[in-house]
Design a protein around this motif. Structure first.
Motif, PDB file in Angstrom:
ATOM      1  N   HIS A  54       0.827  -1.211   0.000  1.00  0.00           N
ATOM      2  CA  HIS A  54       0.000   0.000   0.000  1.00  0.00           C
ATOM      3  C   HIS A  54       0.862   1.261   0.000  1.00  0.00           C
ATOM      4  N   LYS A  55       0.311   2.317  -0.571  1.00  0.00           N
ATOM      5  CA  LYS A  55       1.002   3.604  -0.597  1.00  0.00           C
ATOM      6  C   LYS A  55       0.740   4.347   0.719  1.00  0.00           C
ATOM      7  N   SER A  56       1.661   5.217   1.057  1.00  0.00           N
ATOM      8  CA  SER A  56       1.504   6.043   2.250  1.00  0.00           C
ATOM      9  C   SER A  56       0.556   7.208   1.950  1.00  0.00           C
ATOM     10  N   ILE A  57       0.128   7.890   2.995  1.00  0.00           N
ATOM     11  CA  ILE A  57      -0.811   9.001   2.836  1.00  0.00           C
ATOM     12  C   ILE A  57      -0.192  10.118   1.992  1.00  0.00           C
ATOM     13  N   HIS A  58       1.077  10.432   2.207  1.00  0.00           N
ATOM     14  CA  HIS A  58       1.702  11.513   1.436  1.00  0.00           C
ATOM     15  C   HIS A  58       1.908  11.116  -0.027  1.00  0.00           C
ATOM     16  N   GLU A  59       2.186   9.851  -0.281  1.00  0.00           N
ATOM     17  CA  GLU A  59       2.307   9.395  -1.672  1.00  0.00           C
ATOM     18  C   GLU A  59       0.959   9.481  -2.381  1.00  0.00           C
ATOM     19  N   CYS A  60      -0.114   9.151  -1.686  1.00  0.00           N
ATOM     20  CA  CYS A  60      -1.460   9.232  -2.279  1.00  0.00           C
ATOM     21  C   CYS A  60      -1.841  10.668  -2.608  1.00  0.00           C
ATOM     22  N   VAL A  61      -1.524  11.595  -1.705  1.00  0.00           N
ATOM     23  CA  VAL A  61      -1.841  13.004  -1.947  1.00  0.00           C
ATOM     24  C   VAL A  61      -1.091  13.515  -3.170  1.00  0.00           C
ATOM     25  N   VAL A  62       0.203  13.256  -3.218  1.00  0.00           N
ATOM     26  CA  VAL A  62       1.024  13.726  -4.345  1.00  0.00           C
ATOM     27  C   VAL A  62       0.554  13.098  -5.650  1.00  0.00           C
ATOM     28  N   GLN A  63       0.319  11.813  -5.640  1.00  0.00           N
ATOM     29  CA  GLN A  63      -0.132  11.117  -6.849  1.00  0.00           C
ATOM     30  C   GLN A  63      -1.487  11.661  -7.318  1.00  0.00           C
ATOM     31  N   SER A  64      -2.385  11.928  -6.394  1.00  0.00           N
ATOM     32  CA  SER A  64      -3.701  12.459  -6.763  1.00  0.00           C
ATOM     33  C   SER A  64      -3.581  13.814  -7.445  1.00  0.00           C
ATOM     34  N   ILE A  65      -2.752  14.686  -6.894  1.00  0.00           N
ATOM     35  CA  ILE A  65      -2.602  16.020  -7.480  1.00  0.00           C
ATOM     36  C   ILE A  65      -1.914  15.941  -8.835  1.00  0.00           C
ATOM     37  N   LEU A  66      -0.865  15.168  -8.943  1.00  0.00           N
ATOM     38  CA  LEU A  66      -0.117  15.088 -10.204  1.00  0.00           C
ATOM     39  C   LEU A  66      -0.916  14.426 -11.318  1.00  0.00           C
ATOM     40  N   LYS A  67      -1.738  13.447 -10.982  1.00  0.00           N
ATOM     41  CA  LYS A  67      -2.520  12.750 -12.010  1.00  0.00           C
ATOM     42  C   LYS A  67      -3.777  13.510 -12.414  1.00  0.00           C
ATOM     43  N   SER A  68      -4.316  14.316 -11.518  1.00  0.00           N
ATOM     44  CA  SER A  68      -5.609  14.944 -11.804  1.00  0.00           C
ATOM     45  C   SER A  68      -5.504  16.168 -12.710  1.00  0.00           C
ATOM     46  N   ILE A  69      -4.411  16.900 -12.612  1.00  0.00           N
ATOM     47  CA  ILE A  69      -4.288  18.138 -13.376  1.00  0.00           C
ATOM     48  C   ILE A  69      -2.906  18.201 -14.009  1.00  0.00           C
ATOM     49  N   LEU A  70      -2.865  18.517 -15.286  1.00  0.00           N
ATOM     50  CA  LEU A  70      -1.589  18.589 -15.991  1.00  0.00           C
ATOM     51  C   LEU A  70      -0.948  19.971 -15.895  1.00  0.00           C
ATOM     52  N   ASP A  71      -1.741  21.003 -15.649  1.00  0.00           N
ATOM     53  CA  ASP A  71      -1.229  22.367 -15.550  1.00  0.00           C
ATOM     54  C   ASP A  71      -0.382  22.514 -14.284  1.00  0.00           C
ATOM     55  N   VAL A  72       0.888  22.846 -14.460  1.00  0.00           N
ATOM     56  CA  VAL A  72       1.832  22.944 -13.336  1.00  0.00           C
ATOM     57  C   VAL A  72       1.423  24.039 -12.357  1.00  0.00           C
ATOM     58  N   GLU A  73       0.890  25.130 -12.866  1.00  0.00           N
ATOM     59  CA  GLU A  73       0.449  26.220 -11.981  1.00  0.00           C
ATOM     60  C   GLU A  73      -0.703  25.771 -11.080  1.00  0.00           C
ATOM     61  N   LEU A  74      -1.639  25.022 -11.645  1.00  0.00           N
ATOM     62  CA  LEU A  74      -2.756  24.522 -10.835  1.00  0.00           C
ATOM     63  C   LEU A  74      -2.280  23.474  -9.827  1.00  0.00           C
ATOM     64  N   GLN A  75      -1.324  22.665 -10.233  1.00  0.00           N
ATOM     65  CA  GLN A  75      -0.758  21.694  -9.297  1.00  0.00           C
ATOM     66  C   GLN A  75      -0.121  22.416  -8.114  1.00  0.00           C
ATOM     67  N   ARG A  76       0.618  23.470  -8.408  1.00  0.00           N
ATOM     68  CA  ARG A  76       1.263  24.248  -7.348  1.00  0.00           C
ATOM     69  C   ARG A  76       0.213  24.807  -6.389  1.00  0.00           C
ATOM     70  N   GLU A  77      -0.877  25.316  -6.934  1.00  0.00           N
ATOM     71  CA  GLU A  77      -1.980  25.836  -6.107  1.00  0.00           C
ATOM     72  C   GLU A  77      -2.573  24.745  -5.216  1.00  0.00           C
ATOM     73  N   LEU A  78      -2.772  23.571  -5.795  1.00  0.00           N
ATOM     74  CA  LEU A  78      -3.326  22.467  -5.007  1.00  0.00           C
ATOM     75  C   LEU A  78      -2.382  22.048  -3.884  1.00  0.00           C
ATOM     76  N   PHE A  79      -1.100  21.992  -4.169  1.00  0.00           N
ATOM     77  CA  PHE A  79      -0.124  21.634  -3.135  1.00  0.00           C
ATOM     78  C   PHE A  79      -0.108  22.661  -2.004  1.00  0.00           C
ATOM     79  N   MET A  80      -0.361  23.912  -2.326  1.00  0.00           N
ATOM     80  CA  MET A  80      -0.360  24.962  -1.302  1.00  0.00           C
ATOM     81  C   MET A  80      -1.680  25.020  -0.523  1.00  0.00           C
ATOM     82  N   ASN A  81      -2.693  24.295  -0.980  1.00  0.00           N
ATOM     83  CA  ASN A  81      -4.015  24.378  -0.353  1.00  0.00           C
ATOM     84  C   ASN A  81      -4.584  23.009   0.004  1.00  0.00           C
TER      85      ASN A  81
END
Length: 105
Positions: A54-81
């Motif tokens: 199984h993946k860890s909680i932080h790996e799941c969060v990162v994977q979810s953000i990176l897979k859901s949106i391709l726009d790097v700016e939006l990814q940055r926003e999601l990581f900050m929020n």
């Protein structure tokens, strides 16, 4: 009430104070490293043999953000929020540890 997350992941019993828990049925239980071992499983599922793959909680969060949106700016926003809500996210120290683990990936 009793559990917390250590930022460094140290669950060594020699550095953790044992605390007593009185069950409603009157039995007294001593809780030592389980206070931080329980939440640590969110970050290191391999601590339980059942969850080796199984993946860890932080790996799941990162994977979810990176897979859901391709726009790097939006990814940055999601990581900050990132919003944590309820249950296990209420462990003291969990937000700090999650942030640290995400930054290290």
């Amino acid at each position: 009430k009793y559990c917390y997350t250590t930022v460094d992941g140290n669950t060594n019993t020699t550095s953790i104070n044992t605390r007593e828990y009185i069950h409603p049925n009157g039995k007294v239980y001593s809780i030592g490293n389980h206070k931080c071992l329980c939440p640590e499983i969110l970050f290191q599922p391999s601590l339980l043999e059942l969850f080796d793959s199984h993946k860890s909680i932080h790996e799941c969060v990162v994977q979810s953000i990176l897979k859901s949106i391709l726009d790097v700016e939006l990814q940055r926003e999601l990581f900050m929020n990132i919003v944590l809500s309820g249950a296990s996210t209420l462990f003291p120290g969990l937000p700090e540890k999650l942030k640290r683990e995400i930054e290290q990936l």
